[in-house]
Design a protein around this motif. Sequence first.
Motif, short mmCIF file in Angstrom:
data_model
loop_
_atom_site.label_atom_id
_atom_site.label_comp_id
_atom_site.label_asym_id
_atom_site.label_seq_id
_atom_site.Cartn_x
_atom_site.Cartn_y
_atom_site.Cartn_z
N GLY A 1 -43.72 24.10 -92.24
CA GLY A 1 -43.20 24.01 -90.97
C GLY A 1 -45.06 23.54 -90.93
O GLY A 1 -44.67 22.37 -89.95
N LEU A 2 -45.97 23.03 -91.20
CA LEU A 2 -46.96 22.12 -91.07
C LEU A 2 -46.54 20.55 -90.48
O LEU A 2 -46.83 20.09 -90.22
N MET A 3 -45.60 20.62 -92.45
CA MET A 3 -45.10 18.88 -92.23
C MET A 3 -44.16 18.53 -91.10
O MET A 3 -44.70 17.87 -90.14
N TYR A 4 -43.60 19.60 -90.27
CA TYR A 4 -43.02 19.18 -89.49
C TYR A 4 -43.66 19.14 -88.41
O TYR A 4 -43.30 18.24 -87.30
N LEU A 5 -44.61 19.67 -87.68
CA LEU A 5 -45.56 19.69 -86.65
C LEU A 5 -46.87 18.39 -86.92
O LEU A 5 -46.70 17.92 -86.12
N LEU A 6 -46.57 18.02 -88.21
CA LEU A 6 -47.68 16.53 -88.15
C LEU A 6 -46.50 16.12 -87.82
O LEU A 6 -47.03 14.68 -87.56
N GLY A 7 -45.12 15.49 -88.19
CA GLY A 7 -44.20 14.68 -88.00
C GLY A 7 -43.41 14.37 -86.63
O GLY A 7 -44.41 13.94 -86.24
N PHE A 8 -44.28 15.45 -85.48
CA PHE A 8 -43.28 16.12 -84.51
C PHE A 8 -44.86 14.97 -84.23
O PHE A 8 -45.23 14.05 -82.89
N ALA A 9 -46.19 15.36 -84.24
CA ALA A 9 -47.88 15.09 -83.88
C ALA A 9 -47.69 13.42 -84.01
O ALA A 9 -48.14 12.46 -82.65
N GLY A 10 -47.29 12.92 -85.20
CA GLY A 10 -46.89 11.36 -85.54
C GLY A 10 -46.85 10.84 -84.38
O GLY A 10 -46.59 9.84 -84.12
N ALA A 11 -45.22 11.19 -84.10
CA ALA A 11 -44.46 10.78 -83.42
C ALA A 11 -44.94 10.34 -81.88
O ALA A 11 -44.30 9.72 -81.29
N TRP A 12 -45.72 12.01 -81.73
CA TRP A 12 -45.97 11.95 -80.19
C TRP A 12 -46.92 10.30 -79.93
O TRP A 12 -47.16 9.49 -79.22
N LEU A 13 -47.89 10.57 -81.22
CA LEU A 13 -49.27 9.63 -81.10
C LEU A 13 -49.16 7.93 -80.96
O LEU A 13 -49.36 6.92 -80.55
N LEU A 14 -47.32 7.71 -81.80
CA LEU A 14 -46.96 6.28 -82.40
C LEU A 14 -46.05 6.07 -80.42
O LEU A 14 -45.84 5.09 -80.68
N GLY A 15 -45.83 7.01 -79.98
CA GLY A 15 -44.84 7.11 -79.02
C GLY A 15 -45.75 6.39 -77.93
O GLY A 15 -45.18 5.78 -76.77
N ARG A 16 -46.91 7.24 -77.88
CA ARG A 16 -47.68 6.84 -76.40
C ARG A 16 -48.10 5.28 -76.40
O ARG A 16 -48.20 4.72 -75.50
N ARG A 17 -48.23 4.54 -77.92
CA ARG A 17 -49.35 3.51 -78.26
C ARG A 17 -47.41 2.87 -77.75
O ARG A 17 -47.79 1.47 -76.93
N LEU A 18 -46.45 3.07 -78.51
CA LEU A 18 -45.03 2.03 -77.56
C LEU A 18 -44.88 2.08 -75.96
O LEU A 18 -44.30 1.39 -75.42
N ALA A 19 -45.14 3.25 -75.34
CA ALA A 19 -45.33 3.57 -74.09
C ALA A 19 -45.71 2.84 -73.25
O ALA A 19 -45.82 1.97 -72.25
N ARG A 20 -46.87 2.90 -73.68
CA ARG A 20 -47.96 1.71 -72.65
C ARG A 20 -47.87 -0.02 -73.08
O ARG A 20 -48.07 -0.32 -72.63
N ARG A 21 -46.94 -0.26 -73.65
CA ARG A 21 -46.50 -1.73 -73.90
C ARG A 21 -46.24 -2.33 -72.26
O ARG A 21 -44.78 -1.54 -72.43
N PRO A 22 -46.33 -3.23 -72.52
CA PRO A 22 -45.22 -4.08 -71.15
C PRO A 22 -43.77 -3.99 -71.19
O PRO A 22 -42.95 -4.41 -72.35
N GLY A 23 -43.52 -3.30 -70.16
CA GLY A 23 -41.81 -3.51 -70.38
C GLY A 23 -40.85 -2.00 -70.77
O GLY A 23 -39.60 -2.34 -71.18
N SER A 24 -42.04 -0.88 -71.58
CA SER A 24 -41.18 -0.12 -72.38
C SER A 24 -40.45 0.55 -71.23
O SER A 24 -40.95 0.88 -70.15
N VAL A 25 -38.89 1.21 -71.41
CA VAL A 25 -38.19 1.89 -70.88
C VAL A 25 -38.81 3.60 -70.94
O VAL A 25 -38.21 4.32 -69.94
N ILE A 26 -39.67 3.71 -71.65
CA ILE A 26 -40.25 4.63 -71.37
C ILE A 26 -41.34 5.63 -71.33
O ILE A 26 -42.46 4.52 -71.76
N ASP A 27 -42.34 5.81 -69.91
CA ASP A 27 -43.68 5.87 -69.70
C ASP A 27 -44.33 6.83 -70.39
O ASP A 27 -43.72 7.70 -71.26
N GLU A 28 -45.51 7.54 -70.62
CA GLU A 28 -46.03 8.48 -71.68
C GLU A 28 -45.62 9.51 -70.78
O GLU A 28 -46.04 11.11 -71.12
N ARG A 29 -45.15 9.75 -69.12
CA ARG A 29 -45.20 11.24 -69.23
C ARG A 29 -43.66 11.27 -69.35
O ARG A 29 -43.47 12.94 -69.91
N GLN A 30 -42.50 10.45 -69.60
CA GLN A 30 -41.50 10.82 -70.02
C GLN A 30 -41.37 11.23 -71.77
O GLN A 30 -40.56 11.91 -72.35
#
Length: 276
Positions: free
Chosen positions: A22-51
Amino acid sequence: MQYPAFDPVILHLGPAAVRWYGLMYLLGFAGAWLLGRRLARRPGSVIDERQLEDLIFFGALGVIVGGRLGYILFYDFGRWLDDPLALLRIWEGGMSFHGGLLGVLVAMAWFARRQGLRFLQVTDFIAPLVPIGLFFGRIGNFINGELWGAPTHLPWGMRVPCAGHLDLCLNKLGLPPGTPETPPLHPNQLYEAGLEGLVLFALLWWAARRPSGMGFLSGSFLLGYGVFRFLVEFVRMPDSHIGYLALGWLTMGQLLSLPMILFGLYLVYRSRRMSS
C-alpha cells in the motif's frame, strides 16, 4: 543471490496493518502529483494546479478499481467465483496493469468531459506521470515476493525461501513439498521497475519538453510500455492457473500488450502526420 524475504507488513496499529504494498501505491500517486505540478506550471499546459488535484484523485480511483477488476477478469476469475470477497482483499496483491490502464482511461474520459478538454489532451498530460507509479508498484511486487521470473544461471538470479512462497515453489516451479528454496530466478519485478518505470519515465519526460502533435505522448507511452512488457514476459513465469496461451511461449501479459503496441504506433503515426 538470496532473496531478503521482506515482511510485507511495516507495522501494526492495533487491528490495522500498514503494508509495504500500500505504501508503494501512495508513493506512486505522490510522485505523480509532484511531477504533475511541474508540468502544470509550464506555459501552454492544458491542466492547471487546481485541476491537477481532481485529476490525480480520479486517476487513483481508476487505477485501484480497474486494476483489481482487471486482475480478477483476466487472471483469476475462477477464484472470484469461489470467493467473491477476494475482490476486496487488495493488500494480498493481485492488481492488473492492463485493467488499471482501462480504469484510468475511463476516469480520464470523464475528467476531460467535465473540464471541456479533449481526451488526448488529458492523456498526453498524464503519460509522463504514469511510469513513476509503475516503478513503485513493481517494487511493491518485489517486496511481496510475487511475479517472479523463470529460473536463470545469471549471477543476479535470486533464490527464494519456499517457506513463505509455497505457491511459487509448488505450483509455478513444480518443486516437491519440503523444498527449502527455489533455484535462482530472474528478479522480474526489478526488470519491470527499471524498464517500465525508470527508462520509460526518462523517455517520456524528455519527449514532453519538446513540441509534438496531440496524441504523441499517449502513443509513446502505450508503445513503450507494450514493448517493454512484451519482452520481459519472455523471462517471467506465467501464472500457474493460466500457463502459456499459444505457441509454447505467449503469455496473458503479452497478449494484452499487443493492442497497446498497435494502438501506440497508430497514435504516434497520427500525431506526426498531423504536425507535419
